[in-house]
Design an enzyme around this catalytic site. Structure first.
Site, mmCIF file in Angstrom:
data_model
loop_
_atom_site.group_PDB
_atom_site.id
_atom_site.type_symbol
_atom_site.label_atom_id
_atom_site.label_comp_id
_atom_site.label_asym_id
_atom_site.label_seq_id
_atom_site.Cartn_x
_atom_site.Cartn_y
_atom_site.Cartn_z
ATOM 1 N N CYS A 340 0.858 -1.283 -0.033
ATOM 2 C CA CYS A 340 0.161 -0.117 -0.161
ATOM 3 C C CYS A 340 0.956 1.320 0.091
ATOM 4 O O CYS A 340 1.554 1.460 -1.053
ATOM 5 C CB CYS A 340 -1.204 -0.216 1.205
ATOM 6 S SG CYS A 340 -2.160 1.072 1.142
ATOM 7 N N ALA A 341 0.882 2.155 0.956
ATOM 8 C CA ALA A 341 1.676 3.381 1.112
ATOM 9 C C ALA A 341 3.001 3.251 1.533
ATOM 10 O O ALA A 341 3.849 3.938 1.218
ATOM 11 C CB ALA A 341 0.785 4.238 1.980
#
Length: 420
Positions: A340-341
């Protein structure tokens, strides 16, 4: 799942049981939001509880996670499967939806809660939407007589537990009148999105599904984009570090913990904050880590892998001790990864993607110097593994199992999850 269920309980007991996920009512839609109850009990499957609550909260529902167990010495703390615990307050109030997670013996413990049985029956009699997943449709709802004359699904090896009045259907998600049922941890997002559609409509369901990056074809074998394939060397029992921070994405963290523990991996959850208790991204869940990062830094790990969540990733990036551990892992040619991030906000700025192909949360993929692999859901490049989003978290976890323990083990876990 009779044999699988009992083995799940045995493995859960052997897994680290210090992780606590405290949950209270949370909302993003104000006083007019739809009200949802997700009851939990000892032995509840954490992926099913957390992902159901997460997806419904994203839709704007006011979700209450509440214990169906009597208070003990720890107040309203409930031990779920794989050492995850949930706590909240089961008070009488009106709900638009009551959704039961599965797991064993969690489904039995929900079944035996008379207050919950009365609440769900009254809710159904009033025309309210209700649902259950995994063992709970057969063990709980059917036992209460709440699936009479209805089509329903459940964990495949529990299908013979349905009472004669139920019409069993071997499908990932079944909605019949006001009852929604589903099969297992690997169908939870589909189940939750079906509930969103019933509460809010198809447009809202599609709006929520988009940023999750759910699988385009459910139930098929997962795939990995692998380059520069190398063997991941590890201990007989792989040792994996999962750092967590305030703002970490709970669906990703819980998937990692649950799936890796199912595979027999020793997972250590370490806090990069000033205390063990972590407030995760979306629901103000409080995850209690096994230890502080300072203590974990003295241990040798076969793999270090980070969940996403923007706030959590930013904290990881500013935590020198964690960055130093990741750099040492990379320099030693030992596996490390992120979802994800975290690939974009931790690995990239610290040079940990140099010369590597990686993927990340698609709206953040422009932050990667090399974006050539960003369309892939899971990417392995040598000792690096990256993935995109909450909807790819199970594939990410299964890919880690495959690299550590082999494809056969990963496929076995995927089938146990009803992921494929």
């Amino acid at each position: 799942m009779a044999a699988a269920a009992s083995s799940l309980v045995r493995r859960a007991a052997a897994a680290a049981s210090r992780r606590l996920l405290h949950a209270r009512a949370f909302a993003s839609g104000g006083d007019t939001a739809k009200r949802v109850l997700v009851p939990v009990a000892a032995g509840t499957e954490p992926i099913e509880a957390a992902a159901t609550a997460d997806v419904l909260n994203r839709a704007g529902a006011r979700v209450t996670v509440a214990t169906a167990d009597p208070p003990g010495d720890d107040g309203l703390v409930v031990e779920a499967a794989y050492g995850v615990k949930l706590v909240a307050d089961l008070e009488g109030e009106a709900f638009d939806l009551i959704a039961l997670p599965g797991g064993m013996p969690g489904s039995v413990n929900l079944r035996d809660c008379k207050a919950l049985e009365k609440m769900v029956k009254n809710h159904a009699e009033g025309g309210g939407l209700y649902g259950a997943i995994c063992a709970a449709p057969a063990v709980t709802l059917a036992y209460w007589g709440m699936l009479k004359g209805l089509k329903a699904s459940c964990y495949p090896s529990f299908m013979d537990k349905f009472t004669a009045e139920v019409i069993p259907v071997n499908s990932r998600v079944v909605v019949d009148r006001n009852a929604a049922t589903s099969q297992g941890p690997g169908t939870t997002i589909e189940f939750a999105l079906a509930l969103v559609e019933r509460l809010y409509g198809k447009d809202k369901m599609e709006e929520i599904a988009g940023p999750l990056y759910v699988r385009p074809h459910h139930g098929v074998e997962y795939t990995i984009e692998e380059l520069n394939s190398v063997e991941w060397k590890c201990s007989d029992t792989p040792q994996v570090l999962v750092p967590v921070a305030n703002g970490s994405e709970e669906m990703e963290a819980i998937n990692l913990i649950d799936v890796l523990c199912r595979a027999g991996v020793n997972v250590t959850v370490a806090s990069v904050e000033e205390k063990l208790q972590i407030v995760t991204r979306r629901h103000k869940f409080n995850l209690i880590a096994d230890m502080m990062l300072d203590e974990a830094s003295e241990i040798q790990f076969d793999l270090i892998v980070m969940p996403g969540g923007l706030q959590g990733a930013q904290k990881f990036a500013s935590t020198k001790k964690l960055v130093d551990l990741l750099k040492k892992q990379s320099e030693s040619n030992k596996p490390y990864g992120a979802i994800c991030a975290s690939p974009a906000h931790v690995l990239e700025p610290h040079g940990l993607l140099k010369g590597k192909k990686a993927t990340a949360f698609p709206p953040m993929s422009h932050l990667l110097t090399d974006q050539s692999a960003c369309d892939h859901r899971v990417v392995v490049d040598g000792n690096l593994i990256t993935s995109q989003a909450p909807g790819t978290a199970t594939e990410f976890s299964l890919a880690i199992v495959e690299k550590l323990l082999g494809r056969d083990k990963a496929i076995s876990i995927a089938k146990e999850l009803i992921f494929m």
